[in-house]
Design a protein around this motif. Structure first.
Motif, PDB file in Angstrom:
ATOM      1  N   ILE A  81       0.852  -1.187   0.000  1.00 28.46           N
ATOM      2  CA  ILE A  81       0.000   0.000   0.000  1.00 28.46           C
ATOM      3  C   ILE A  81       0.890   1.240   0.000  1.00 28.46           C
ATOM      4  CG2 ILE A  81      -1.789   1.275   1.239  1.00 28.46           C
ATOM      5  CD1 ILE A  81      -2.597  -1.342   2.567  1.00 28.46           C
ATOM      6  N   GLY A  82       0.817   2.031  -1.058  1.00 26.57           N
ATOM      7  CA  GLY A  82       1.543   3.305  -1.086  1.00 26.57           C
ATOM      8  C   GLY A  82       0.670   4.399  -0.517  1.00 26.57           C
ATOM      9  N   VAL A  83       1.276   5.327   0.215  1.00 28.35           N
ATOM     10  CA  VAL A  83       0.514   6.420   0.822  1.00 28.35           C
ATOM     11  C   VAL A  83       1.171   7.752   0.478  1.00 28.35           C
ATOM     12  CG1 VAL A  83      -0.494   7.339   2.944  1.00 28.35           C
ATOM     13  CG2 VAL A  83      -0.100   4.880   2.742  1.00 28.35           C
ATOM     14  N   VAL A  84       0.353   8.707   0.040  1.00 33.91           N
ATOM     15  CA  VAL A  84       0.810  10.058  -0.279  1.00 33.91           C
ATOM     16  C   VAL A  84       0.048  11.033   0.606  1.00 33.91           C
ATOM     17  CG1 VAL A  84       1.026  11.817  -2.071  1.00 33.91           C
ATOM     18  CG2 VAL A  84       1.247   9.400  -2.671  1.00 33.91           C
ATOM     19  N   PHE A  85       0.797  11.942   1.250  1.00 39.55           N
ATOM     20  CA  PHE A  85       0.192  12.893   2.181  1.00 39.55           C
ATOM     21  C   PHE A  85       0.173  14.307   1.593  1.00 39.55           C
ATOM     22  CE2 PHE A  85       2.247   9.497   4.600  1.00 39.55           C
ATOM     23  CZ  PHE A  85       1.210   9.062   5.418  1.00 39.55           C
ATOM     24  N   GLN A  86      -0.621  15.160   2.220  1.00 37.09           N
ATOM     25  CA  GLN A  86      -0.722  16.546   1.782  1.00 37.09           C
ATOM     26  C   GLN A  86       0.595  17.300   1.970  1.00 37.09           C
ATOM     27  OE1 GLN A  86      -4.127  18.542   3.419  1.00 37.09           O
ATOM     28  NE2 GLN A  86      -3.419  20.588   2.889  1.00 37.09           N
ATOM     29  N   ASP A 162      -4.012  11.142   0.474  1.00 45.92           N
ATOM     30  CA  ASP A 162      -4.781  11.935   1.436  1.00 45.92           C
ATOM     31  C   ASP A 162      -4.575  13.417   1.146  1.00 45.92           C
ATOM     32  OD1 ASP A 162      -6.278  12.798   3.549  1.00 45.92           O
ATOM     33  OD2 ASP A 162      -5.059  11.871   5.105  1.00 45.92           O
ATOM     34  N   GLU A 163      -5.536  14.026   0.468  1.00 43.59           N
ATOM     35  CA  GLU A 163      -5.471  15.442   0.062  1.00 43.59           C
ATOM     36  C   GLU A 163      -4.158  15.750  -0.670  1.00 43.59           C
ATOM     37  OE1 GLU A 163      -7.922  17.487   0.358  1.00 43.59           O
ATOM     38  OE2 GLU A 163      -9.184  16.730   1.977  1.00 43.59           O
ATOM     39  N   PRO A 164      -3.802  15.010  -1.729  1.00 40.89           N
ATOM     40  CA  PRO A 164      -2.492  15.191  -2.368  1.00 40.89           C
ATOM     41  C   PRO A 164      -2.317  16.520  -3.086  1.00 40.89           C
ATOM     42  CG  PRO A 164      -3.863  13.762  -3.702  1.00 40.89           C
ATOM     43  CD  PRO A 164      -4.607  13.984  -2.417  1.00 40.89           C
ATOM     44  N   MET A 192      -8.448   8.372  -3.193  1.00 37.25           N
ATOM     45  CA  MET A 192      -7.995   9.751  -2.963  1.00 37.25           C
ATOM     46  C   MET A 192      -9.022  10.542  -2.162  1.00 37.25           C
ATOM     47  SD  MET A 192      -7.091  12.601  -5.859  1.00 37.25           S
ATOM     48  CE  MET A 192      -7.243  14.374  -5.498  1.00 37.25           C
ATOM     49  N   ALA A 193      -8.631  10.974  -0.964  1.00 31.81           N
ATOM     50  CA  ALA A 193      -9.465  11.889  -0.184  1.00 31.81           C
ATOM     51  C   ALA A 193      -9.187  13.309  -0.663  1.00 31.81           C
ATOM     52  CB  ALA A 193      -9.129  11.770   1.300  1.00 31.81           C
TER      53      ALA A 193
END
Length: 228
Positions: A81-86, A162-164, A192-193
């Motif tokens: 699972i890749g995760v991208v943050f704001q 998450d809010e990228p 995508m949030a």
């Protein structure tokens, strides 16, 4: 690919963030998660990569039950699972190449494989020419592209964003969306949030709307109809 079965999340202060959510996201989908601030979006997203654990119910990622996952198994899960943050979360003292390579070094990948994989993903996010640059030498959009490269270098099944585009100007936000669309077309499931109505209403994909911890709308190729 992702399934939530009667999922609840109640925090120690008795705040109920998620209230009985049932949802299935198929492999290869691109899904927006929308809703007003405080609706439960962040908790919903965090539970997908076991940053938060549900109080009740089951969350399955490709048949792995996150609700019963042991702590020592979480690092293995997060390779898938890749995760991208704001706010990017780049290591400021490392170059673009080193930031991306770090995700492979921690799992003791072969150095020759690391080099190939890092340069491949930097090509996908259009940053091969900036491989030796430090984060503070990059624009906000470029930093987010590095963060995306780091998130996909392990070739994850799922990319959670998450809010990228939250900290980016409109033109740069569209550049990020082009990259996320490309990654999705390569077969990665993207969740995508976002609060960005223009993106949701222009690039029409499935929209899951959350209010008061519940799914109030689940619409294929929907629009953002909620106040921020």
């Amino acid at each position: 690919m992702i399934e939530m079965k009667d999922v609840w999340k109640v925090y120690p202060n008795n705040v109920s963030a998620i209230n009985g959510i049932n949802i299935t996201i198929e492999k290869g989908e691109f899904v927006y998660v929308v809703g007003p601030s405080g609706a439960g979006k962040s908790t919903f997203i965090k539970m997908m990569y076991r940053e938060e654990r549900p109080t009740r119910g089951d969350i399955l990622i490709d048949k792995t039950n996150l609700s019963t996952l042991k702590e020592k198994q979480i690092p293995h899960l997060r390779r898938r699972i890749g995760v991208v943050f704001q706010d990017f979360k780049l290591l400021p003292s490392l170059t673009v190449y080193e930031n991306v390579a770090f995700a492979l070094e921690v799992i003791e990948e072969n150095p020759s494989v690391i080099k190939r994989k890092v340069m491949d993903v930097l090509d996908i996010v259009r940053l091969k020419s900036k491989a030796r640059a430090l984060p503070d030498e990059l624009s906000g959009g470029e930093q987010q592209r590095v963060a995306i490269a780091r998130a996909i270098v392990n070739q994850p099944d799922v990319l959670i964003a998450d809010e990228p585009t939250g900290n980016l100007d409109p033109d740069t936000a569209w550049e990020i969306m082009d990259i996320l669309e490309d990654i999705n077309h390569r077969g990665t499931t993207v969740v995508m949030a976002t609060h960005n109505k223009d993106i949701v209403n222009t690039l029409k994909r499935r929209v899951i709307a959350i209010e008061n911890g519940r799914v109030v709308r689940d619409q294929v190729r929907g629009e953002y109809g909620y106040e921020i």
